[in-house]
Every structure is written in C-alpha cells, then in structure tokens.
Design an enzyme around this catalytic site. Structure first.
Site, PDB file in Angstrom:
ATOM      1  N   GLU A   1       0.889  -1.236  -0.008  1.00  0.00           N
ATOM      2  CA  GLU A   1      -0.115  -0.278   0.008  1.00  0.00           C
ATOM      3  C   GLU A   1       0.735   1.397  -0.003  1.00  0.00           C
ATOM      4  OE1 GLU A   1      -2.929   1.170  -0.398  1.00  0.00           O
ATOM      5  OE2 GLU A   1      -4.616   0.256   0.679  1.00  0.00           O
TER       6      GLU A   1
ATOM      7  N   ASP B   1      -4.692   5.575   5.953  1.00  0.00           N
ATOM      8  CA  ASP B   1      -5.167   6.733   6.247  1.00  0.00           C
ATOM      9  C   ASP B   1      -6.307   6.491   7.291  1.00  0.00           C
ATOM     10  OD1 ASP B   1      -5.614   9.654   6.487  1.00  0.00           O
ATOM     11  OD2 ASP B   1      -7.060   9.583   4.893  1.00  0.00           O
TER      12      ASP B   1
ATOM     13  N   LYS C   1      -1.048   7.258   8.582  1.00  0.00           N
ATOM     14  CA  LYS C   1      -1.238   8.460   9.162  1.00  0.00           C
ATOM     15  C   LYS C   1      -2.055   8.026  10.577  1.00  0.00           C
ATOM     16  CE  LYS C   1      -2.377  11.399   5.470  1.00  0.00           C
ATOM     17  NZ  LYS C   1      -3.554  12.087   4.843  1.00  0.00           N
TER      18      LYS C   1
ATOM     19  N   VAL D   1      -0.888  14.540   1.511  1.00  0.00           N
ATOM     20  CA  VAL D   1       0.446  14.410   1.213  1.00  0.00           C
ATOM     21  C   VAL D   1       0.265  13.815  -0.608  1.00  0.00           C
ATOM     22  CG1 VAL D   1       1.934  14.386   3.071  1.00  0.00           C
ATOM     23  CG2 VAL D   1       0.931  12.169   1.769  1.00  0.00           C
TER      24      VAL D   1
HETATM   25  P1  IMP Z   1      -8.265   5.172   3.811  1.00  0.00           P
HETATM   26  O1  IMP Z   1      -9.089   3.936   3.389  1.00  0.00           O
HETATM   27  O2  IMP Z   1      -8.802   6.344   4.457  1.00  0.00           O
HETATM   28  O3  IMP Z   1      -7.056   4.729   4.638  1.00  0.00           O
HETATM   29  O4  IMP Z   1      -7.447   5.696   2.514  1.00  0.00           O
HETATM   30  C1  IMP Z   1      -6.860   4.998   1.624  1.00  0.00           C
HETATM   31  C2  IMP Z   1      -6.558   5.700   0.395  1.00  0.00           C
HETATM   32  O5  IMP Z   1      -7.030   7.057   0.363  1.00  0.00           O
HETATM   33  C3  IMP Z   1      -5.255   5.595   0.105  1.00  0.00           C
HETATM   34  O6  IMP Z   1      -5.094   4.469  -0.776  1.00  0.00           O
HETATM   35  C4  IMP Z   1      -5.156   6.750  -1.027  1.00  0.00           C
HETATM   36  O7  IMP Z   1      -5.451   6.625  -2.303  1.00  0.00           O
HETATM   37  C5  IMP Z   1      -6.060   8.029  -0.289  1.00  0.00           C
HETATM   38  N1  IMP Z   1      -5.325   8.720   0.464  1.00  0.00           N
HETATM   39  C6  IMP Z   1      -5.378   8.801   1.850  1.00  0.00           C
HETATM   40  N2  IMP Z   1      -4.564   9.843   2.374  1.00  0.00           N
HETATM   41  C7  IMP Z   1      -4.153  10.285   1.323  1.00  0.00           C
HETATM   42  C8  IMP Z   1      -3.065  11.532   1.189  1.00  0.00           C
HETATM   43  O8  IMP Z   1      -2.462  12.160   2.112  1.00  0.00           O
HETATM   44  N3  IMP Z   1      -2.573  11.877  -0.058  1.00  0.00           N
HETATM   45  C9  IMP Z   1      -3.082  11.124  -1.199  1.00  0.00           C
HETATM   46  N4  IMP Z   1      -3.979  10.103  -1.100  1.00  0.00           N
HETATM   47  C10 IMP Z   1      -4.418   9.824   0.304  1.00  0.00           C
END
Ligand code: IMP
Ligand code: MG
Length: 194
Positions: free
Chosen positions: A108, A112, A140, A162
């Site tokens: 990955e 986030d 994060k 980012v």
């Molecule tokens: P999650 O489901 O919130 O963990 O998000 C995962 C996906 O969100 C990642 O694979 C990224 O495609 C996108 N994402 C999360 N944070 C960022 C960031 O800071 N920059 C760019 N894409 C992000």
C-alpha cells in the site's frame, strides 16, 4: 528529515514542503526489503498492489527482492470525497491470480483511515491465502478509524494531505519522486474545482 530536494519550479506555490525526499524513500525501501526477504526466507511471494497509488512503491519495492516473486494488482474505488474515504469499497479490477494457499503481501502507498485496507483484508482473507500481511509505505496514525495490522511500515506521518511517489490529488503529482505537502492554497483550489 532531509528537506534539500527541490520542488520543480512549475509546482512552487502548490507544494509547500518536501516531507520525505527520494533518498529517504529509497533507504527505507532497502530496509523493508531486507526485513521481508528475511521473514519469507525464500518462500514464493505474491505482492498485491492497490491501484493506482501503489504503482510506484510496488515497482521500487519488488526490485529489492531476489526470491520468487509474482506481482498482481487490484483497483478499488472508495465512495466518498476525493480526500476522504468512506470504507464502502467497490472492486474496479480484481486480481488475475487465485491466491488460495499463496503467501500474499499487500503493498500500500498510504493507510489513512484504514477503512479501505480493512475491507481489502477481509476480502482477501476469505480467499484463503496461506498468509496475508501488509506493507504500507506511509501511515497516518492520527487519522485511523479502524485498527489494521500493518506488518511493515515505512513512515508514520501527521494527518496532512500528501502527494507524490504515486499519491495524487485529482490525478496530479503521482510522478514526483518525493513525498510533498500541498499548500493550503493548492488544497483549496482542488476543492473548488470539484
Ligand atoms: P483510507 O481508506 O482512508 O485508509 O484511504 C486510503 C486511500 O486514500 C489511499 O490508498 C489513497 O489513495 C488515499 N489517501 C489517503 N490519504 C492520502 C493523502 O494524504 N494523499 C493522497 N491520497 C491519500
Ligand atoms: Mg487516490
């Protein structure tokens, strides 16, 4: 961290800061490559990348391994805004490989909220792999909404948006060799354009 790397001149005003330089990223992948090689000890490994963001880390990480390695990709789309995921995931492209009995390592770009990865782990686990682990270049911790097991973690960063090294905002910046932080102005402009 090393902030020496220059932001390309056409992106001045959009990228406020180089958070992780290309050299730091490569050094971290060396370290993770050694750990993975030692842990899997020559066993066949299937690397599963999550498109599109993971394409850069996949290419750089896979080349650290000199055992028998296969690579496959999934594309998923999470319903929600362009900067926040909802955890409701749709498969846009499934794996080509049957993973039953395989040693699978998910690669990955960033974790986030953890919602996408949590869904992916449950989905892949139901296919009965011999083992299933996760490598995430960036995490994060402060943004986490659900606990997800990350065996190999690159950098833990603050809860800021980012870009670069595969990560985008509206499909831009994926080609940057470093991880950068967008300025508030660039984030506001991206929001206004949606
Ligand atoms: P999650 O489901 O919130 O963990 O998000 C995962 C996906 O969100 C990642 O694979 C990224 O495609 C996108 N994402 C999360 N944070 C960022 C960031 O800071 N920059 C760019 N894409 C992000
Ligand atoms: Mg994205």
């Amino acid at each position: 961290m090393d902030h020496q790397q220059a932001v390309p001149s056409h992106l001045e005003g959009e990228i406020g800061e180089v958070l992780i330089s290309s050299a730091e990223l490569q050094a971290k992948l060396d370290e993770l490559g050694k750990r993975v090689a030692a842990d899997y000890d020559g066993r066949d490994l299937l690397l599963v990348g999550v498109l599109k963001g993971a394409f850069v880390v996949m290419a750089d990480f896979a080349r650290r391994l000199d055992s028998e390695v296969s690579v496959d990709f999934m594309a998923v789309s999470s319903y929600g805004s362009s900067t926040r995921s909802s955890g409701v995931v749709r498969i846009l492209k499934d794996l080509d490989t049957d993973i039953e009995g395989r040693h699978v390592l998910i690669v990955e770009d960033i974790v986030d909220s953890g919602l996408t990865l949590d869904w992916l782990l449950r989905n892949l686990r139901s296919r009965r792999p011999a083992s299933l682990e996760v490598l995430a270049l960036l995490t994060k911790p402060a943004a986490r909404k659900i606990d997800v097991p990350i065996r190999y973690e690159g950098f833990a960063i603050d809860d800021r948006f980012v870009v670069g090294y595969g990560l985008d905002l509206a499909e831009r910046y994926r080609n940057l060799p470093f991880i950068g932080v967008l300025t508030d102005k660039a984030q506001a402009a991206a929001r206004a354009a949606r």
